[in-house]
Design a protein around this motif. Sequence first.
Motif, short mmCIF file in Angstrom:
data_model
loop_
_atom_site.label_atom_id
_atom_site.label_comp_id
_atom_site.label_asym_id
_atom_site.label_seq_id
_atom_site.Cartn_x
_atom_site.Cartn_y
_atom_site.Cartn_z
N ILE A 97 0.81 -1.23 0.00
CA ILE A 97 0.00 0.00 0.00
C ILE A 97 0.84 1.26 0.00
CG2 ILE A 97 -1.99 -1.09 1.08
CD1 ILE A 97 -1.11 0.25 3.72
N ALA A 98 2.12 1.14 0.32
CA ALA A 98 3.01 2.31 0.34
C ALA A 98 3.81 2.45 -0.96
CB ALA A 98 3.96 2.23 1.53
N CYS A 99 3.43 1.72 -1.98
CA CYS A 99 4.15 1.74 -3.26
C CYS A 99 3.40 2.66 -4.23
CB CYS A 99 4.24 0.32 -3.82
SG CYS A 99 5.23 0.18 -5.30
N PHE A 100 4.11 3.69 -4.71
CA PHE A 100 3.54 4.65 -5.64
C PHE A 100 4.44 4.75 -6.86
CE2 PHE A 100 2.22 5.97 -1.40
CZ PHE A 100 0.85 6.03 -1.55
N ALA A 101 3.91 5.30 -7.94
CA ALA A 101 4.67 5.40 -9.18
C ALA A 101 5.96 6.18 -9.00
CB ALA A 101 3.82 6.05 -10.27
N ASP A 102 5.94 7.22 -8.16
CA ASP A 102 7.15 8.02 -7.96
C ASP A 102 7.93 7.63 -6.70
OD1 ASP A 102 5.25 8.94 -6.22
OD2 ASP A 102 5.77 11.04 -6.45
N ASP A 103 7.46 6.59 -6.00
CA ASP A 103 8.14 6.11 -4.79
C ASP A 103 7.87 4.61 -4.67
OD1 ASP A 103 9.54 6.02 -2.43
OD2 ASP A 103 7.92 6.86 -1.21
N LEU A 104 8.57 3.82 -5.47
CA LEU A 104 8.34 2.38 -5.54
C LEU A 104 8.84 1.66 -4.29
CD1 LEU A 104 9.49 1.74 -9.21
CD2 LEU A 104 7.15 1.94 -8.39
N CYS A 105 8.18 0.54 -3.99
CA CYS A 105 8.68 -0.30 -2.91
C CYS A 105 9.95 -0.98 -3.41
CB CYS A 105 7.62 -1.34 -2.51
SG CYS A 105 7.26 -2.58 -3.77
N VAL A 106 10.67 -1.63 -2.52
CA VAL A 106 11.96 -2.24 -2.87
C VAL A 106 11.79 -3.31 -3.94
CG1 VAL A 106 13.88 -3.61 -1.98
CG2 VAL A 106 12.98 -1.71 -0.63
N ARG A 107 10.77 -4.15 -3.83
CA ARG A 107 10.59 -5.22 -4.81
C ARG A 107 10.28 -4.66 -6.19
NH1 ARG A 107 6.81 -9.55 -1.85
NH2 ARG A 107 5.88 -7.70 -0.95
N CYS A 108 9.49 -3.59 -6.27
CA CYS A 108 9.21 -2.98 -7.58
C CYS A 108 10.45 -2.31 -8.15
CB CYS A 108 8.06 -1.98 -7.46
SG CYS A 108 6.44 -2.78 -7.31
N GLN A 109 11.27 -1.73 -7.28
CA GLN A 109 12.52 -1.14 -7.73
C GLN A 109 13.44 -2.21 -8.32
OE1 GLN A 109 14.46 1.21 -4.69
NE2 GLN A 109 12.53 2.23 -4.14
N ILE A 110 13.51 -3.35 -7.66
CA ILE A 110 14.33 -4.46 -8.16
C ILE A 110 13.79 -4.94 -9.51
CG2 ILE A 110 14.97 -6.88 -7.74
CD1 ILE A 110 15.06 -6.12 -4.71
N ASP A 111 12.47 -5.06 -9.61
CA ASP A 111 11.85 -5.48 -10.88
C ASP A 111 12.17 -4.49 -11.99
OD1 ASP A 111 10.80 -7.66 -9.60
OD2 ASP A 111 8.74 -6.87 -9.53
N ARG A 112 12.12 -3.21 -11.71
CA ARG A 112 12.39 -2.18 -12.72
C ARG A 112 13.84 -2.27 -13.21
NH1 ARG A 112 10.10 3.66 -11.94
NH2 ARG A 112 8.27 2.57 -12.68
N VAL A 113 14.77 -2.46 -12.28
CA VAL A 113 16.18 -2.58 -12.66
C VAL A 113 16.38 -3.88 -13.48
CG1 VAL A 113 18.52 -2.94 -11.79
CG2 VAL A 113 17.05 -1.21 -10.75
N ARG A 114 15.78 -4.96 -13.03
CA ARG A 114 15.89 -6.24 -13.74
C ARG A 114 15.32 -6.14 -15.16
NH1 ARG A 114 12.15 -9.84 -11.28
NH2 ARG A 114 10.80 -9.06 -12.92
N ASP A 115 14.22 -5.41 -15.32
CA ASP A 115 13.58 -5.28 -16.63
C ASP A 115 14.42 -4.43 -17.59
OD1 ASP A 115 11.54 -6.85 -15.72
OD2 ASP A 115 10.17 -5.16 -15.32
N GLN A 116 15.34 -3.66 -17.09
CA GLN A 116 16.18 -2.84 -17.96
C GLN A 116 17.23 -3.68 -18.67
OE1 GLN A 116 17.78 0.16 -15.38
NE2 GLN A 116 15.91 1.40 -15.43
N TYR A 117 17.47 -4.89 -18.19
CA TYR A 117 18.51 -5.74 -18.79
C TYR A 117 17.94 -6.85 -19.59
CZ TYR A 117 21.64 -3.20 -15.79
OH TYR A 117 22.36 -2.19 -15.18
#
Length: 117
Positions: A97-117
């Motif tokens: 519930i604390a995950c926002f588009a401009d302030d992602l939770c840690v797991r979403c941040q990891i997913d975003r970095v992983r998706d860049q590769y």
Amino acid sequence: MTNGLEPTEEYDGSIVVRLLDDQAGRKEIRCPSYQDAIAVVKENHRSVTVAKILDRDGAVVFTSSEMDIGDWETAWKRAKRRLSVDVDEYECPYDDIACFADDLCVRCQIDRVRDQY
């Protein structure tokens, strides 16, 4: 509505109220916040020719010759409130519930970095 917790907006004196009087000349008052600048204008706008509020960049955001300070204050409060609640729509796949588009939770941040590769 806010249970006594008002949002604060403080600056380093970079908000300027410029009081222009045909006889007394020009006077500039530095204010730490827009609330203080509004109070200065309310105190002085009837005794001067024109009262202006300038933002940090020096742009005029209010002038008493074109606007009423009460109306401008109301519009400024609405805009400030709207900015504080406008959040891009984002649905966290992990239901955080604390995950926002401009302030992602840690797991979403990891997913975003992983998706860049």
